[in-house]
Every structure is written in C-alpha cells, then in structure tokens.
Design an enzyme around this catalytic site. Structure first.
Site, PDB file in Angstrom:
ATOM      1  N   GLU A 117      21.950  39.191  11.063  1.00 22.06           N
ATOM      2  CA  GLU A 117      22.626  37.908  10.934  1.00 22.06           C
ATOM      3  C   GLU A 117      23.579  37.712  12.107  1.00 22.06           C
ATOM      4  OE1 GLU A 117      24.499  36.959   7.214  1.00 22.06           O
ATOM      5  OE2 GLU A 117      22.833  37.716   6.014  1.00 22.06           O
TER       6      GLU A 117
ATOM      7  N   ASP B  61      25.736  41.073  12.091  1.00 25.38           N
ATOM      8  CA  ASP B  61      25.344  42.043  11.075  1.00 25.38           C
ATOM      9  C   ASP B  61      24.189  42.859  11.624  1.00 25.38           C
ATOM     10  OD1 ASP B  61      27.283  41.097   9.413  1.00 25.38           O
ATOM     11  OD2 ASP B  61      25.946  40.077   8.020  1.00 25.38           O
TER      12      ASP B  61
ATOM     13  N   ARG C 219      29.163  45.276  10.226  1.00 23.10           N
ATOM     14  CA  ARG C 219      29.725  44.040  10.767  1.00 23.10           C
ATOM     15  C   ARG C 219      30.377  44.360  12.103  1.00 23.10           C
ATOM     16  NH1 ARG C 219      31.545  39.261   8.912  1.00 23.10           N
ATOM     17  NH2 ARG C 219      29.376  39.175   8.173  1.00 23.10           N
TER      18      ARG C 219
ATOM     19  N   LYS D 187      15.730  36.172   1.243  1.00 23.99           N
ATOM     20  CA  LYS D 187      17.045  35.564   1.086  1.00 23.99           C
ATOM     21  C   LYS D 187      17.011  34.094   1.489  1.00 23.99           C
ATOM     22  CE  LYS D 187      18.395  37.821   5.465  1.00 23.99           C
ATOM     23  NZ  LYS D 187      19.351  38.774   6.073  1.00 23.99           N
TER      24      LYS D 187
ATOM     25  N   LYS E 120      21.547  32.938   9.337  1.00 22.94           N
ATOM     26  CA  LYS E 120      20.345  33.757   9.133  1.00 22.94           C
ATOM     27  C   LYS E 120      19.335  33.545  10.258  1.00 22.94           C
ATOM     28  CE  LYS E 120      21.823  34.999   4.961  1.00 22.94           C
ATOM     29  NZ  LYS E 120      23.081  34.231   4.866  1.00 22.94           N
TER      30      LYS E 120
ATOM     31  N   ARG F  90      29.219  48.492   5.742  1.00 24.37           N
ATOM     32  CA  ARG F  90      29.336  48.163   4.323  1.00 24.37           C
ATOM     33  C   ARG F  90      28.219  48.861   3.569  1.00 24.37           C
ATOM     34  NH1 ARG F  90      29.307  42.024   5.964  1.00 24.37           N
ATOM     35  NH2 ARG F  90      27.794  43.036   7.343  1.00 24.37           N
TER      36      ARG F  90
ATOM     37  N   ASN G 276      26.972  35.630  12.253  1.00 24.55           N
ATOM     38  CA  ASN G 276      27.904  34.868  11.425  1.00 24.55           C
ATOM     39  C   ASN G 276      28.912  34.129  12.291  1.00 24.55           C
ATOM     40  OD1 ASN G 276      27.415  35.849   8.404  1.00 24.55           O
ATOM     41  ND2 ASN G 276      27.142  37.591   9.763  1.00 24.55           N
TER      42      ASN G 276
ATOM     43  N   ARG H 187      22.082  45.811  -1.360  1.00 25.43           N
ATOM     44  CA  ARG H 187      22.987  44.962  -0.572  1.00 25.43           C
ATOM     45  C   ARG H 187      24.273  45.716  -0.280  1.00 25.43           C
ATOM     46  NH1 ARG H 187      23.688  40.156  -4.670  1.00 25.43           N
ATOM     47  NH2 ARG H 187      24.001  42.003  -5.975  1.00 25.43           N
TER      48      ARG H 187
END
Length: 320
Positions: free
Chosen positions: A284, A276, A213, A163, A128, A228, A286, A236
C-alpha cells in the site's frame, strides 16, 4: 492572528487517542517549536462566492500530561488563505465527503493556502491501487469488480488476500483459498455483486514477521519502521485489527523501496507518505492520514513528529 499557525483538518477531537495519534504528535511538536496550533473539525469548511474558502478553527493548547490532552483556547471563523500551514489529516473512508473536502482544500490553495499533502495528490493516489505504478515491488495482483476474474486468480495463486480499494485499518480484508466454499460469498460481498472494484493479491507468508509501515517525509525515509505483527490466528497486522507494533530499523529492501518511491512521490506533492511493506513487497501507499509516529517515537526515540514539522517549515520557506 499569529504569524505562524499549524492547522490540522481532523476527525472530531474527542475521537483522537493521545497515546497513539500521529496528528496529536504533529501538533505537539509544532507547539513546542512556537507555532499556534488549531484544528478544523470535519464538516466545518465551506466556500462562498466572493469570500472564498472559510472554516471554523478551534485553537488548542496541548498537554498530554493531563487527562484531557488539550484545552480549547478559542474559536474563530478564518479564511484558509490566511493560515500558514494546513495539514489534511482526516481519516478515510474515502467517500464523497472526503473528496469534497479535497475540492475545498484545492480551491483554498488557488486562493493562496498551503496544504499538506496536496489535495489533488491525495485524490490521485488510491492507497491500494497506487502500487500498480511501482509494479517491480508488487506480488501478483488483480483489480476488478468481475467476480469470475477475481476467482480465476485463485487458479494460479490458490492462497490469496482480497480487500476493498477504499478500506482502512484492516477492515474487510479476507484470506481466500482455492476450494474454500466461502470464496463466492466473500467476492460477492467485496464487489457488492459486481458494483464495487476489489483487489486480490497473492498471499505473502512474510506477514508473520509484520506488515511494516515505512514513513517518507519530504521524500526521505524515516530510518525506523513499525512492524505490525498479527495476533494469533489472524492474517492482518493492522493495529486496529489487534496487531502488535514493533519498531525496528529499515531493512536493505525497505531502504531500496523507500528511496525509489520517495523522490517521485515528493514531486507529486506528497510531503508525508506511509508505505506498507510485507517482506520485500510493497502492498500500500498511504497518503490520506499516515500513522505510527507515536509508536516509533516511543520505542526508538526517533523524533518523527519533529522531522515532519521541520519539513513543513522548509516547504514554507521555499515559497516565502
């Protein structure tokens, strides 16, 4: 032992879904390219003075055409330095045991093991908070464990997303709106009454078009991402939260973000990264166990897993 072995550090094999798991896609590709494939299940790595880091390797053969997607072909106690390529694929939470696993893998590196992603790089890049290093692509954001500071953010941005810094799969992500009577209890829950740090960001309305992504392999963007899309009534897009995945070509802004971050993240020891992106905004970075290989492969034919295994092969050749 085979001169070419491809080992994934994973959660228990029984927890992996062959229809969507990226670790399985990697191992299947490696097997097709002649590698001997094995896994180190969570909790089996250990170190002893004079002996180094060892683990139990479960050697497997993959056949997704069968109901049981793999068959076990042997178990062996192995020194990690004697393995060719170790891929860290354990899912978060990024708790004390996850950190311990990176310590063990980093010690194995000192002894001669090759680990992807670099254990130190995994520890150094909170998924994050790493966006703070690339602020030019980030919407207004605050990171704090002080509830008053987080609440005051809503005075400037009355629609926001809150979050935790250590979640995954969309867990504990809340939409906050100024004036909502639940804001206080949400912030108390996220920060555990001031004991845990949380993130609050301005809400990005482009989430309706998907939380994208974007995969980086060896610093290079994969040309397709997985958007997504949130299910109706959700904020979300995470697949684990019921979102739907739609593979699509990278947009111009996706390419720009990916090409800006790619070389820098590669230089830090990150062979595989999942960015992201919502709209034109990075949300984000990841690095622990980036996913979406299978969905992109199934929908576009882009050989993502092969690209990753080829990158591992190239990295090994560079230091041979």
């Amino acid at each position: 032992m085979s001169s070419r072995n491809f080992i994934c550090v994973v959660d228990p094999l029984s927890s992996l879904n062959p229809k969507k798991d990226s670790s399985i896609a990697m191992m299947e590709s490696a097997q097709s390219r002649g590698w001997k494939v094995g896994v180190i299940e969570d909790g089996t790595m250990h170190w002893a003075s004079g002996a180094g880091v060892h683990a139990q390797v479960v050697w497997i053969s993959i056949d997704r055409a069968n109901t049981a997607w793999y068959s076990e072909v042997g178990r062996e106690e192995v020194a990690l330095k004697d393995l060719d390529a170790i891929i860290m694929r354990k899912d978060p939470p990024f708790d004390a045991e996850f950190v311990t696993a990176t310590w063990l893998l980093e010690q194995a590196e000192r002894e001669g093991a090759r680990v992807f992603n670099s254990p130190r790089a995994i520890r150094d890049h909170n998924e994050k908070f790493t966006i703070a290093q690339f602020e030019q692509f980030v919407v207004p954001t605050v990171v704090s464990r002080n509830a008053a500071q987080l609440r005051s953010f809503l005075d400037h941005y009355p629609d926001a997303i809150a979050k935790p810094l250590d979640g995954m799969g969309g867990t504990s992500i809340f939409r906050l709106k100024k004036g909502d009577q639940n804001v206080g209890v949400i912030l108390e829950t996220l920060t555990d009454y001031g004991r845990k740090t949380a993130m609050v960001q301005r809400y990005i309305p482009e989430i309706v078009d998907g939380d994208k992504r974007v995969l980086l392999i060896n610093g290079e963007p994969v040309p397709f991402c997985l958007a997504r899309l949130p299910k109706e009534g959700e904020h979300r897009g995470n697949l684990a939260a019921g979102g739907t995945g739609r593979a699509q070509p990278l947009s111009e802004s996706d390419w720009h973000i990916a090409r800006t971050l790619g070389p820098e993240l590669k230089s830090r020891g990150l062979l595989l990264v999942g960015l992201d992106i919502i709209g034109e905004n990075l949300t984000e970075v990841n690095v622990t166990s980036p996913t979406c290989f299978r969905e992109i492969m199934d929908q576009t034919g882009c050989p993502v897993a092969d690209l990753f295994v080829q990158a591992v092969e190239a990295a090994l050749q560079e230091t041979a």
